[in-house]
Design a protein around this motif. Structure first.
Motif, PDB file in Angstrom:
ATOM      1  N   ALA A 253      19.089  49.794  75.845  1.00 31.54           N
ATOM      2  CA  ALA A 253      20.557  49.863  75.841  1.00 31.54           C
ATOM      3  C   ALA A 253      21.167  48.798  74.925  1.00 31.54           C
ATOM      4  O   ALA A 253      22.207  49.029  74.295  1.00 31.54           O
ATOM      5  CB  ALA A 253      21.083  49.702  77.263  1.00 31.54           C
ATOM      6  N   THR A 254      20.531  47.620  74.838  1.00 24.70           N
ATOM      7  CA  THR A 254      21.064  46.548  73.995  1.00 24.70           C
ATOM      8  C   THR A 254      20.524  46.575  72.572  1.00 24.70           C
ATOM      9  O   THR A 254      20.987  45.809  71.727  1.00 24.70           O
ATOM     10  CB  THR A 254      20.730  45.177  74.622  1.00 24.70           C
ATOM     11  OG1 THR A 254      19.301  45.039  74.715  1.00 24.70           O
ATOM     12  CG2 THR A 254      21.344  45.045  76.010  1.00 24.70           C
ATOM     13  N   GLY A 255      19.553  47.451  72.302  1.00 19.46           N
ATOM     14  CA  GLY A 255      18.987  47.533  70.960  1.00 19.46           C
ATOM     15  C   GLY A 255      17.875  46.532  70.696  1.00 19.46           C
ATOM     16  O   GLY A 255      17.379  46.454  69.565  1.00 19.46           O
ATOM     17  N   ARG A 256      17.483  45.777  71.710  1.00 17.71           N
ATOM     18  CA  ARG A 256      16.368  44.833  71.493  1.00 17.71           C
ATOM     19  C   ARG A 256      15.055  45.570  71.264  1.00 17.71           C
ATOM     20  O   ARG A 256      14.170  45.069  70.588  1.00 17.71           O
ATOM     21  CB  ARG A 256      16.225  43.895  72.700  1.00 17.71           C
ATOM     22  CG  ARG A 256      17.375  42.931  72.879  1.00 17.71           C
ATOM     23  CD  ARG A 256      16.940  41.672  73.603  1.00 17.71           C
ATOM     24  NE  ARG A 256      16.333  41.953  74.909  1.00 17.71           N
ATOM     25  CZ  ARG A 256      15.701  41.033  75.638  1.00 17.71           C
ATOM     26  NH1 ARG A 256      15.564  39.796  75.165  1.00 17.71           N
ATOM     27  NH2 ARG A 256      15.200  41.341  76.816  1.00 17.71           N
ATOM     28  N   LEU A 257      14.951  46.753  71.870  1.00 16.76           N
ATOM     29  CA  LEU A 257      13.784  47.599  71.648  1.00 16.76           C
ATOM     30  C   LEU A 257      14.240  49.008  71.297  1.00 16.76           C
ATOM     31  O   LEU A 257      15.347  49.421  71.677  1.00 16.76           O
ATOM     32  CB  LEU A 257      12.895  47.638  72.903  1.00 16.76           C
ATOM     33  CG  LEU A 257      12.096  46.382  73.240  1.00 16.76           C
ATOM     34  CD1 LEU A 257      11.393  46.550  74.575  1.00 16.76           C
ATOM     35  CD2 LEU A 257      11.091  46.036  72.134  1.00 16.76           C
ATOM     36  N   LEU A 258      13.370  49.745  70.625  1.00 15.92           N
ATOM     37  CA  LEU A 258      13.607  51.138  70.278  1.00 15.92           C
ATOM     38  C   LEU A 258      12.460  51.973  70.859  1.00 15.92           C
ATOM     39  O   LEU A 258      11.338  51.481  70.999  1.00 15.92           O
ATOM     40  CB  LEU A 258      13.662  51.314  68.766  1.00 15.92           C
ATOM     41  CG  LEU A 258      14.603  50.384  67.992  1.00 15.92           C
ATOM     42  CD1 LEU A 258      14.370  50.518  66.490  1.00 15.92           C
ATOM     43  CD2 LEU A 258      16.052  50.666  68.355  1.00 15.92           C
ATOM     44  N   ALA A 259      12.752  53.228  71.169  1.00 18.03           N
ATOM     45  CA  ALA A 259      11.716  54.145  71.662  1.00 18.03           C
ATOM     46  C   ALA A 259      11.771  55.416  70.828  1.00 18.03           C
ATOM     47  O   ALA A 259      12.154  56.489  71.316  1.00 18.03           O
ATOM     48  CB  ALA A 259      11.932  54.445  73.140  1.00 18.03           C
ATOM     49  N   PRO A 260      11.375  55.339  69.580  1.00 19.03           N
ATOM     50  CA  PRO A 260      11.564  56.470  68.661  1.00 19.03           C
ATOM     51  C   PRO A 260      10.675  57.674  68.946  1.00 19.03           C
ATOM     52  O   PRO A 260      10.949  58.774  68.454  1.00 19.03           O
ATOM     53  CB  PRO A 260      11.242  55.863  67.291  1.00 19.03           C
ATOM     54  CG  PRO A 260      10.336  54.716  67.591  1.00 19.03           C
ATOM     55  CD  PRO A 260      10.787  54.170  68.909  1.00 19.03           C
ATOM     56  N   TRP A 261       9.616  57.516  69.758  1.00 15.48           N
ATOM     57  CA  TRP A 261       8.701  58.631  70.007  1.00 15.48           C
ATOM     58  C   TRP A 261       8.796  59.150  71.444  1.00 15.48           C
ATOM     59  O   TRP A 261       8.016  60.001  71.849  1.00 15.48           O
ATOM     60  CB  TRP A 261       7.270  58.215  69.679  1.00 15.48           C
ATOM     61  CG  TRP A 261       7.140  57.803  68.234  1.00 15.48           C
ATOM     62  CD1 TRP A 261       7.087  58.623  67.147  1.00 15.48           C
ATOM     63  CD2 TRP A 261       7.074  56.472  67.741  1.00 15.48           C
ATOM     64  NE1 TRP A 261       6.989  57.886  65.987  1.00 15.48           N
ATOM     65  CE2 TRP A 261       6.981  56.549  66.321  1.00 15.48           C
ATOM     66  CE3 TRP A 261       7.085  55.201  68.322  1.00 15.48           C
ATOM     67  CZ2 TRP A 261       6.897  55.409  65.511  1.00 15.48           C
ATOM     68  CZ3 TRP A 261       7.003  54.076  67.518  1.00 15.48           C
ATOM     69  CH2 TRP A 261       6.907  54.193  66.127  1.00 15.48           C
ATOM     70  N   GLY A 262       9.731  58.638  72.189  1.00 14.60           N
ATOM     71  CA  GLY A 262       9.998  59.168  73.519  1.00 14.60           C
ATOM     72  C   GLY A 262       9.001  58.730  74.580  1.00 14.60           C
ATOM     73  O   GLY A 262       8.071  57.965  74.329  1.00 14.60           O
ATOM     74  N   PHE A 263       9.225  59.256  75.779  1.00 15.16           N
ATOM     75  CA  PHE A 263       8.417  58.922  76.954  1.00 15.16           C
ATOM     76  C   PHE A 263       7.780  60.186  77.514  1.00 15.16           C
ATOM     77  O   PHE A 263       8.358  61.266  77.452  1.00 15.16           O
ATOM     78  CB  PHE A 263       9.290  58.267  78.024  1.00 15.16           C
ATOM     79  CG  PHE A 263       9.861  56.937  77.599  1.00 15.16           C
ATOM     80  CD1 PHE A 263       9.172  55.762  77.852  1.00 15.16           C
ATOM     81  CD2 PHE A 263      11.083  56.868  76.934  1.00 15.16           C
ATOM     82  CE1 PHE A 263       9.685  54.533  77.445  1.00 15.16           C
ATOM     83  CE2 PHE A 263      11.605  55.648  76.521  1.00 15.16           C
ATOM     84  CZ  PHE A 263      10.905  54.475  76.776  1.00 15.16           C
ATOM     85  N   GLN A 264       6.595  60.014  78.062  1.00 13.80           N
ATOM     86  CA  GLN A 264       5.842  61.133  78.624  1.00 13.80           C
ATOM     87  C   GLN A 264       5.492  60.850  80.089  1.00 13.80           C
ATOM     88  O   GLN A 264       5.180  59.712  80.439  1.00 13.80           O
ATOM     89  CB  GLN A 264       4.540  61.352  77.839  1.00 13.80           C
ATOM     90  CG  GLN A 264       4.735  61.917  76.452  1.00 13.80           C
ATOM     91  CD  GLN A 264       5.228  63.347  76.469  1.00 13.80           C
ATOM     92  OE1 GLN A 264       4.826  64.141  77.324  1.00 13.80           O
ATOM     93  NE2 GLN A 264       6.099  63.688  75.536  1.00 13.80           N
ATOM     94  N   PRO A 265       5.513  61.877  80.955  1.00 14.24           N
ATOM     95  CA  PRO A 265       5.110  61.664  82.354  1.00 14.24           C
ATOM     96  C   PRO A 265       3.607  61.424  82.456  1.00 14.24           C
ATOM     97  O   PRO A 265       2.825  61.912  81.638  1.00 14.24           O
ATOM     98  CB  PRO A 265       5.509  62.970  83.039  1.00 14.24           C
ATOM     99  CG  PRO A 265       5.533  63.987  81.950  1.00 14.24           C
ATOM    100  CD  PRO A 265       5.962  63.264  80.707  1.00 14.24           C
ATOM    101  N   THR A 266       3.220  60.652  83.474  1.00 15.11           N
ATOM    102  CA  THR A 266       1.816  60.432  83.788  1.00 15.11           C
ATOM    103  C   THR A 266       1.541  61.023  85.173  1.00 15.11           C
ATOM    104  O   THR A 266       2.414  61.639  85.782  1.00 15.11           O
ATOM    105  CB  THR A 266       1.477  58.931  83.800  1.00 15.11           C
ATOM    106  OG1 THR A 266       2.024  58.331  84.985  1.00 15.11           O
ATOM    107  CG2 THR A 266       2.048  58.228  82.580  1.00 15.11           C
ATOM    108  N   THR A 267       0.362  60.802  85.677  1.00 13.79           N
ATOM    109  CA  THR A 267       0.054  61.240  87.049  1.00 13.79           C
ATOM    110  C   THR A 267       0.564  60.253  88.084  1.00 13.79           C
ATOM    111  O   THR A 267       0.453  60.489  89.285  1.00 13.79           O
ATOM    112  CB  THR A 267      -1.464  61.403  87.234  1.00 13.79           C
ATOM    113  OG1 THR A 267      -2.111  60.146  86.964  1.00 13.79           O
ATOM    114  CG2 THR A 267      -2.021  62.463  86.298  1.00 13.79           C
TER     115      THR A 267
END
Length: 297
Positions: A253-267
């Protein structure tokens, strides 16, 4: 029945309720059973004693002499039990609620939300305990344990599942390799010396598998003992890390990190575990609050 033997306790409880409330129907309602069930318990007591405890009086019931004698003792005993139970519940519900939590979850997610937790659950006196050892061994000393875990759960645990775990790569815009990674497909990370943590060796393979990429961990890169250290390294611009989405939500939210490839569910899931026989209602309120917080990101 011998001289020191107790009568059937369920039957005695039904008798005490009927004698106090002057009604089989009201006793059945209080005890959450049927009218017939209460009547059967009264007959059981009559048979055990060998004489009736109630007599018919018009459309109601009246205590016999034996019933009056039993009610004098049973009523006092049940009242003392109610007082003792109420005192125990009061002491229990006003004692600190000891919540165990992995250090990384504590530092990166729970501590920033403690003000909101105190506002939303003002009656919960929360005592936090950072956990580094086996959660199975630790749960017996805690009221509850917040962690990321996958089933099957250990025997003796009562588990509230709060949210599915979702993980993904994160990177600081300060990272020197970011200009070469920006706009590239996820497969580009197979050649990147990514950061990883020894406490979650399966994190990178799980994410790669979810992206339909070879599930071997990308080569090279620095390893860190805990997720907290891993994310601090990513924020410092040392490389691409992998993390559960809620733990980096504030940084995204603050831009300190980026997640350009998204998130995936795990088990895995975020869970609140408590001892199997725990009847502490505070854990239910806490689980609901945690579930809402995780749903909000």
């Amino acid at each position: 029945m011998s001289g020191r033997e107790l009568p059937p306790l369920n039957a005695l409880r039904a008798f005490e309720a009927v004698a106090r409330l002057h009604s089989v129907g009201r006793a059945a309602t209080e005890l959450h059973v049927t009218h017939g069930a209460v009547s059967r318990q009264l007959r059981l007591l009559d048979e055990a004693l060998g004489r009736p405890l109630f007599s018919r009086q018009g459309r109601g019931l009246a205590l016999t002499e034996a019933g009056e004698q039993l009610h004098a003792g049973a009523g006092l005993a049940f009242e003392q039990l109610r007082d003792s139970w109420a005192a125990l519940r009061h002491h229990h519900e006003h004692s600190p609620f000891v919540l165990g939590c992995a250090s990384s979850l504590l530092a990166r997610w729970l501590i920033p939300r403690l003000d909101r937790l105190a506002h939303d659950l003002p009656g919960l006196r929360l005592h936090l305990s950072a956990q580094e050892s086996s959660p199975v061994a630790e749960l017996g000393t805690l009221d509850a344990l917040l962690l990321l875990s996958a089933p099957p759960w250990p025997a003796g645990w009562q588990v509230d599942t709060l949210a599915p775990e979702r993980i993904g790569p994160v990177v600081s815009p300060r990272y020197s390799g970011w200009p070469q990674l920006q706009g590239q497909p996820p497969a580009r990370l197979l050649d990147e010396p990514v950061l990883h943590t020894t406490s979650r060796p399966q994190a990178w393979p799980d994410w790669l598998r979810g992206m339909d990429l070879p599930p071997s961990r990308p080569p090279g890169g620095a390893g860190f003992p805990h997720l907290y250290h891993l994310l601090e390294a990513a924020i410092a611009g040392l490389g691409v890390a992998i993390a559960p989405a809620p733990l980096v939500a504030d940084d995204l939210a603050t831009g300190r990190l980026l997640a350009p490839w998204g998130f995936q569910p795990t088990t895995g899931h975020w869970i609140l575990a408590k001892p199997q026989r725990s009847g502490d209602r505070r854990a239910d309120a806490l689980a609901q609050w945690l579930r809402q917080e995780l749903a909000g990101g």
